[in-house]
Design an enzyme around this catalytic site. Structure first.
Site, PDB file in Angstrom:
ATOM      1  N   CYS A 364      52.564 -32.951 -20.268  1.00  0.00           N
ATOM      2  CA  CYS A 364      51.114 -32.808 -19.411  1.00  0.00           C
ATOM      3  C   CYS A 364      51.276 -31.380 -18.619  1.00  0.00           C
ATOM      4  CB  CYS A 364      51.302 -33.894 -18.783  1.00  0.00           C
ATOM      5  SG  CYS A 364      52.345 -33.995 -17.578  1.00  0.00           S
ATOM      6  N   TYR A 394      71.467 -24.955 -27.581  1.00  0.00           N
ATOM      7  CA  TYR A 394      70.743 -25.106 -26.336  1.00  0.00           C
ATOM      8  C   TYR A 394      69.369 -25.552 -26.673  1.00  0.00           C
ATOM      9  CZ  TYR A 394      74.592 -22.129 -25.155  1.00  0.00           C
ATOM     10  OH  TYR A 394      75.794 -21.563 -24.961  1.00  0.00           O
TER      11      TYR A 394
HETATM   12  N1  LLP Z   1      81.956 -19.231 -22.435  1.00  0.00           N
HETATM   13  C1  LLP Z   1      81.465 -19.364 -21.326  1.00  0.00           C
HETATM   14  C2  LLP Z   1      82.177 -19.342 -20.002  1.00  0.00           C
HETATM   15  C3  LLP Z   1      80.024 -19.621 -20.998  1.00  0.00           C
HETATM   16  O1  LLP Z   1      79.488 -19.770 -19.939  1.00  0.00           O
HETATM   17  C4  LLP Z   1      79.112 -19.716 -22.436  1.00  0.00           C
HETATM   18  C5  LLP Z   1      77.613 -19.796 -22.168  1.00  0.00           C
HETATM   19  C6  LLP Z   1      79.539 -19.496 -23.501  1.00  0.00           C
HETATM   20  C7  LLP Z   1      80.830 -19.261 -23.460  1.00  0.00           C
HETATM   21  C8  LLP Z   1      79.105 -19.565 -24.835  1.00  0.00           C
HETATM   22  O2  LLP Z   1      78.153 -18.553 -24.998  1.00  0.00           O
HETATM   23  P1  LLP Z   1      77.198 -18.270 -26.229  1.00  0.00           P
HETATM   24  O3  LLP Z   1      78.257 -17.893 -27.416  1.00  0.00           O
HETATM   25  O4  LLP Z   1      76.619 -19.872 -26.562  1.00  0.00           O
HETATM   26  O5  LLP Z   1      76.291 -17.325 -25.878  1.00  0.00           O
HETATM   27  N2  LLP Z   1      70.986 -21.855 -22.150  1.00  0.00           N
HETATM   28  C9  LLP Z   1      70.929 -20.698 -22.567  1.00  0.00           C
HETATM   29  C10 LLP Z   1      72.416 -20.083 -22.787  1.00  0.00           C
HETATM   30  C11 LLP Z   1      73.307 -20.337 -21.565  1.00  0.00           C
HETATM   31  C12 LLP Z   1      74.873 -19.877 -21.988  1.00  0.00           C
HETATM   32  C13 LLP Z   1      75.701 -20.228 -20.766  1.00  0.00           C
HETATM   33  N3  LLP Z   1      77.202 -19.953 -21.088  1.00  0.00           N
HETATM   34  C14 LLP Z   1      70.199 -20.289 -23.739  1.00  0.00           C
HETATM   35  O6  LLP Z   1      69.700 -21.124 -24.121  1.00  0.00           O
HETATM   36  O7  LLP Z   1      70.035 -19.298 -24.233  1.00  0.00           O
END
Ligand code: LLP
Length: 435
Positions: A364, A394
């Protein structure tokens, strides 16, 4: 320009679909050798569908690029089946809370394969990690160092000291959304290299006899498309790390993925090679274990969300609103980060998509966007199953019960069969916590 002036667009690009995507004789999209429309009919919508082959291949590619120690960042998508799959494919798991730690342990992942993160780990989270014999703890603050020291005095002594890494901020801003940038000076994470806090943290941990400092960790941000951001960070890190003589360096996650037609991203190998080369230039010893924590790049493109169209509202001269049976509760990314997605009809996956629409959810508020500017085949109608690809990261992990909408089911598909790895929430689930 009103939305109806937009130009026709091509079908969704094949590279945005899971690896086993194929077109059936009837023109329907199949994943894991199953018709997506059959999955929608059997399990209902909204539905998260993951291609198990794709997940396994992505884990293998990460292990091949980085070697032993590379960890799947569980925050991108976690359930027991995913934890087991990543472990079976040779990955360690990065867990960022007591909850993620619990799921990984309850899936049977050996504690030694887990690496615990968090800028505000509670005493209880740290105690659980220490008691189970967790592989690594990434220390994030001076308060945590003190907390760890106190806890280790009270817990029964172990034969091996817990291995810790120190999280540092290299002062490099990744070219990505400000909410997912973490490597700069103005950050709640880690210890700054430039200010000297990182060196102080290393000294404090070296003085703490109850832990073993094994390495340094950094994470500059997420959805990074630019290998040079990784290179710059690795240079700062390498320069700081080389003289410490420690055996492990973890460069975090962050590898971007294409979400919409026309985008492309570096591969695990390109990221790993650029990182290793930068570290070598900074004098990092070749014996050091350099590893990473990819999350998004493991699961994003393996997942597709299926929705059912409930209403089509044509506002003359303005735009057409197509409403589906999910929305910001199963994918908050468009609302949080303005993220773009493609939308297509699995019954005609190869069809051109001339009709500009706004794909919205059932919540909503007007901000409840699934795809603000989508293009779909002109014959889209109420009752159609519409799909958004690249929703494996995510989405489910940040899903909510806003408006008391039950969270979708998650299925893994492979070789012609589908298994429910997370069941759909029921109405009873929605009152489970109420007194
Ligand atoms: N290692 C650490 C310490 C992190 O904080 C993160 C992600 C990763 C690895 C993994 O990163 P990736 O490979 O997934 O980029 N919710 C957001 C993304 C937040 C990421 C947080 N930390 C989105 O939906 O884009």
């Amino acid at each position: 320009m009103s939305a109806d002036d937009a130009v026709a667009t091509d079908p969704v690009e094949w590279k945005l679909l899971p690896k086993t995507a194929a077109v059936g004789e009837d023109g329907h999209l199949r994943v894991g050798d199953i018709d997506l429309l059959d999955l929608a009919a059997e399990f209902g919508t909204p539905l998260f569908v993951y291609d198990e082959y794709h997940l396994r291949q992505a884990c293998r590619a990460a292990v091949a690029a980085w070697g032993d120690g590379v960890a799947y960042a569980a925050k991108a998508f976690l359930c027991r089946a995913m934890a087991r799959l990543a472990f079976e494919e040779g990955m360690h798991l990065d867990v960022a809370s007591g909850g993620e730690l619990h799921v990984a342990l309850s899936a049977g992942v050996p504690p030694a394969k887990l690496i615990l993160h968090g800028n505000n780990k509670s005493e209880e989270e740290l105690a659980t990690a220490l008691e189970c014999g967790i592989g690594r703890i990434v220390v994030d603050s001076f308060d945590e160092i003190a907390r760890l020291g106190r806890l280790l005095e009270t817990l029964p002594a172990r034969s091996e000291r817990p291995a810790v890494l120190v999280r540092v901020t290299p002062g490099v801003e990744a070219h990505t959304h400000e909410f997912v940038r973490t490597g700069g000076e103005d950050s709640k994470f880690g210890f700054s290299v430039a200010s000297g806090a990182a060196a102080q943290a290393v000294a404090a941990l070296e003085l703490l006899p109850s832990v073993e400092l094994v390495g340094v960790h950094a994470h500059i941000g997420s959805q990074v498309f630019d290998v040079s951001s990784f290179e710059q960070a690795a240079e700062v890190l390498g320069r700081f790390f080389a003289p410490l003589g420690l055996p492990e360096l973890v460069v975090g996650g962050g590898l971007g993925v294409p979400y919409v037609n026309g985008e492309s991203a570096p591969t695990q190998v390109e990221w790993a090679d650029a990182t290793r080369a930068a570290c070598a230039r900074m004098g990092v010893d070749p014996s050091v274990r350099i590893s990473a924590e990819p999350g998004r790049s493991i699961v994003a493109a393996a997942g597709i969300t299926l929705y059912t169209v409930g209403t089509v509202k044509r506002l003359l001269g303005i735009r057409t609103y197509v409403s589906v049976d999910g929305g910001m509760s199963d994918n908050p990314r468009p609302v949080l980060y303005g993220s773009g997605y493609e939308a297509f009809l699995p019954r005609v996956v190869r069809a051109s998509r001339p009709e500009p629409i706004r794909l919205v959810g059932k919540h909503c508020e007007s901000g409840d966007l699934v795809v603000p500017q989508a293009f779909v085949p002109a014959d889209l109608q109420v009752g159609d199953v519409v799909a958004t690809p690249v929703t494996g990261a995510y989405g489910y992990s940040m899903a909510s019960n806003y408006n008391k909408v039950p969270r979708p089911a998650v299925v893994f598909v492979a070789d012609g069969s589908a298994r429910v790895v997370v069941r759909r929430e029921t109405l009873e689930d929605l009152t489970r916590l109420d007194s």
